[in-house]
Design a protein around this motif. Sequence first.
Motif, short mmCIF file in Angstrom:
data_model
loop_
_atom_site.label_atom_id
_atom_site.label_comp_id
_atom_site.label_asym_id
_atom_site.label_seq_id
_atom_site.Cartn_x
_atom_site.Cartn_y
_atom_site.Cartn_z
N GLN A 22 84.32 -5.11 7.20
CA GLN A 22 82.98 -5.62 6.98
C GLN A 22 81.95 -4.60 7.46
O GLN A 22 82.22 -3.81 8.36
CB GLN A 22 82.78 -6.94 7.74
N LEU A 23 80.78 -4.61 6.85
CA LEU A 23 79.72 -3.70 7.27
C LEU A 23 79.45 -3.88 8.76
O LEU A 23 79.32 -5.00 9.25
CB LEU A 23 78.45 -3.96 6.48
N GLY A 24 79.38 -2.76 9.47
CA GLY A 24 79.09 -2.81 10.90
C GLY A 24 80.31 -2.94 11.78
O GLY A 24 80.18 -2.88 13.01
N ASP A 25 81.50 -3.13 11.20
CA ASP A 25 82.71 -3.16 12.02
C ASP A 25 82.86 -1.84 12.78
O ASP A 25 82.56 -0.76 12.25
CB ASP A 25 83.97 -3.37 11.15
N VAL A 26 83.35 -1.93 14.00
CA VAL A 26 83.65 -0.74 14.79
C VAL A 26 85.13 -0.41 14.60
O VAL A 26 86.00 -1.23 14.91
CB VAL A 26 83.35 -0.97 16.28
N VAL A 27 85.40 0.77 14.09
CA VAL A 27 86.77 1.14 13.71
C VAL A 27 87.30 2.26 14.62
O VAL A 27 86.57 3.20 14.96
CB VAL A 27 86.81 1.62 12.24
#
Length: 222
Positions: A22-27
Amino acid sequence: MSKLREVRLTSPVKQEDLEKLQLGDVVYLDGLIYTGREGVYRRVIDQGHPLPIDPTEVGNVNFHCSPAATVNPNGSYAIGAVTATASFRFAKWMEKWFEVSGAKVIIGKGGMSEADYKRLFVPAGAVYLTTVGYGTGALLGRGIKRVRDVHWLDELGIAQAMWVIEVEKFGPLLVDGDAKGNSLFERNNREINAGLDKLYEGLKKPALSRFGETDDRDRELI
């Protein structure tokens, strides 16, 4: 403010995992990733040289960056820090690059336009991850376990060569372009810009002004 969602991915990254982002997920990434930017793209796409790597062996994550590499006493290489470079400059090569490399994740700085994501990334089933701000080169360097290989170092130099690196919890990275081609930056810009005009409502004309000052946002100089 809601808590950001953290995601841990292993390269080669599976398509079903990319589609869940999802947009903004920290990977954070584990496994093998490789660097490749305009020098590599010109050599492979414009000049017709074959890839120096087997994409099935080095994963499907391409990092747009300049590594700070040093030579160890035994002749091997070490990368203590790595700085992302702006990806929008490479959009003209991406369609062909996805075809020849099979890349599914592009990492860089600043991202590309939402139009590029929909036109180039979505057909390839790829996503875009951006580094977080400036000054994070050493932080990202902590996630680099070792240099597996380097290609075209003599031909392209340290910054442009293709480095194959083994990483562990490499990040943090933010999802800017998801599997549907949406852009985090452009979404947020639309939301912010929609409210900016209200800030100018009811303001009097400035009594004094300098060159470039105006309350007309279409004429604003930055």
